[in-house]
Design a protein around this motif. Structure first.
Motif, mmCIF file in Angstrom:
data_model
loop_
_atom_site.group_PDB
_atom_site.id
_atom_site.type_symbol
_atom_site.label_atom_id
_atom_site.label_comp_id
_atom_site.label_asym_id
_atom_site.label_seq_id
_atom_site.Cartn_x
_atom_site.Cartn_y
_atom_site.Cartn_z
ATOM 1 N N UNK A 156 11.193 -18.389 7.970
ATOM 2 C CA UNK A 156 12.436 -17.656 8.131
ATOM 3 C C UNK A 156 12.169 -16.216 7.738
ATOM 4 N N UNK A 157 13.130 -15.354 7.997
ATOM 5 C CA UNK A 157 12.980 -13.953 7.631
ATOM 6 C C UNK A 157 14.327 -13.388 7.198
ATOM 7 N N UNK A 158 14.276 -12.502 6.193
ATOM 8 C CA UNK A 158 15.459 -11.758 5.774
ATOM 9 C C UNK A 158 15.257 -10.287 6.106
ATOM 10 N N UNK A 159 16.312 -9.663 6.606
ATOM 11 C CA UNK A 159 16.309 -8.223 6.869
ATOM 12 C C UNK A 159 17.460 -7.569 6.120
ATOM 13 N N UNK A 160 17.215 -6.444 5.491
ATOM 14 C CA UNK A 160 18.282 -5.688 4.853
ATOM 15 C C UNK A 160 18.473 -4.390 5.601
ATOM 16 N N UNK A 186 13.061 -8.326 -5.416
ATOM 17 C CA UNK A 186 12.518 -7.701 -4.218
ATOM 18 C C UNK A 186 13.149 -6.325 -4.072
ATOM 19 N N UNK A 187 12.313 -5.295 -4.102
ATOM 20 C CA UNK A 187 12.776 -3.922 -3.912
ATOM 21 C C UNK A 187 12.277 -3.421 -2.563
ATOM 22 N N UNK A 188 13.186 -2.866 -1.783
ATOM 23 C CA UNK A 188 12.859 -2.332 -0.467
ATOM 24 C C UNK A 188 13.893 -1.283 -0.097
ATOM 25 N N UNK A 235 0.801 -1.239 0.000
ATOM 26 C CA UNK A 235 0.000 0.000 0.000
ATOM 27 C C UNK A 235 0.828 1.281 0.000
ATOM 28 N N UNK A 236 2.031 1.247 0.579
ATOM 29 C CA UNK A 236 2.862 2.450 0.611
ATOM 30 C C UNK A 236 3.543 2.719 -0.718
ATOM 31 N N UNK A 237 3.616 1.696 -1.570
ATOM 32 C CA UNK A 237 4.307 1.815 -2.841
ATOM 33 C C UNK A 237 5.806 1.636 -2.748
ATOM 34 N N UNK A 238 6.307 1.393 -1.535
ATOM 35 C CA UNK A 238 7.754 1.306 -1.332
ATOM 36 C C UNK A 238 8.289 -0.121 -1.421
ATOM 37 N N UNK A 239 7.423 -1.110 -1.198
ATOM 38 C CA UNK A 239 7.855 -2.507 -1.213
ATOM 39 C C UNK A 239 7.321 -3.180 -2.469
ATOM 40 N N UNK A 241 9.040 -2.749 5.557
ATOM 41 C CA UNK A 241 10.252 -1.994 5.207
ATOM 42 C C UNK A 241 11.534 -2.719 5.623
ATOM 43 N N UNK A 242 12.317 -3.106 4.619
ATOM 44 C CA UNK A 242 13.577 -3.789 4.883
ATOM 45 C C UNK A 242 13.444 -5.226 5.342
ATOM 46 N N UNK A 243 12.261 -5.821 5.214
ATOM 47 C CA UNK A 243 12.059 -7.181 5.710
ATOM 48 C C UNK A 243 11.258 -8.010 4.710
#
Length: 286
Positions: free
Chosen positions: A277-281, A37-39, A18-22, A137-139
């Motif tokens: 699992x989870x990835x964080x950048x 994946x863009x973040x 919804x934010x358009x950022x992810x 965001x970032x995840x």
């Protein structure tokens, strides 16, 4: 939330939060493959679109799915009580067409794969595998559900094969891996230090970390952290020089687990197994 079909730069579906950022890019008909994946204003995954355009070649990039085995089997043969079956490297999930839908909560997508005559010829079980990718965001959070709709207990292994874009293999650093692991090239124990020195030559290391694993030196000098959750808590480190990427992969079991029994997972008839699992950048890490 928007899920739209795109034609460029290759046919795919694009999910935007919804934010358009992810943004998540997915090609369900090619193994349920997440291709991008863009973040935080950056694309994080390596993807060889030219190679992807040739369906006869194996994919190099994105997030391939490994099921019902991780790695290969001796002569590609899987002995089971039902008979002896032939399974290719990493199984068949990355080669089958999946179904795609948006999650009800509007924070990601769901990919679903079920048994068909092709899979039953290689793996005689009635299964349903679903993957949920949730963005923040970032995840990137990933949950897999493996259900057994048959009458026999179903053994399996599961893994993911994410390709993380890096600027320079020589500048890559790893934190959180144990000092020793298992080298799939030599099929013998190996030290992490020696493997890190050989990143530019190609490595294939299996390890069992005690917690999160951080990969420093991804695109833009950032870092990506894998937060594994048992039983999806083995980690494979893989490079394919000169490609500017490092695979940091969560697996449930080592190669050959369905034969050796080592960490083999078993789902009872009518049962279901959940994995995550989870990835964080983090752009603040160098």
């Amino acid at each position: 939330m928007v899920l739209q079909q795109r034609r460029e730069p290759y046919p795919h579906w694009e999910y935007t939060d919804p934010s358009g950022a992810e943004v998540l890019r997915v090609v369900p008909e090619r193994g349920g493959l997440v291709t991008g994946w863009s973040s935080l204003g950056r694309d994080w995954l390596y993807f060889d679109a030219e190679r992807f355009a040739d369906p006869d070649l194996s994919v190099r990039g994105g997030i391939p799915v490994l099921f019902p085995i991780c790695g290969g089997l001796p002569d590609g043969r899987l002995p089971l009580p039902q008979g002896v079956f032939t399974l290719a490297q990493h199984g068949f999930a990355r080669d089958r067409a999946w179904e795609l839908s948006a999650l009800e909560g509007g924070d990601g997508v769901r990919l679903t794969l079920a048994h068909d005559p092709h899979t039953l010829a290689a793996f005689p079980f009635l299964f349903r595998l679903s993957l949920e990718y949730r963005l923040a965001p970032g995840q990137l959070g990933i949950t897999a559900q493996v259900a057994n709709a048959g009458e026999d207990p179903m053994p399996f292994s599961f893994g993911l094969h994410p390709y993380w874009a890096v600027d320079d293999l020589s500048a890559v650093r790893l934190e959180g891996l144990p000092a020793e692991g298992f080298d799939h090239h030599t099929m013998a124990p190996a030290t992490l230090a020696a493997q890190l020195e050989a990143l530019g030559e190609g490595v294939d290391l299996l390890a069992h970390p005690a917690g999160p694993v951080r990969l420093r030196g991804v695109a833009g000098g950032a870092a990506v952290t894998l937060e594994p959750d048992a039983p999806l808590d083995l980690v494979v480190l893989w490079t394919d020089p000169p490609r500017p990427m490092v695979c940091l992969e969560p697996w449930t079991a080592p190669r050959g687990a369905l034969i050796s029994g080592d960490r083999r997972l078993l789902v009872d008839p009518g049962g279901c197994c959940s994995l995550s699992c989870r990835y964080r950048v983090d752009r603040g890490w160098g």
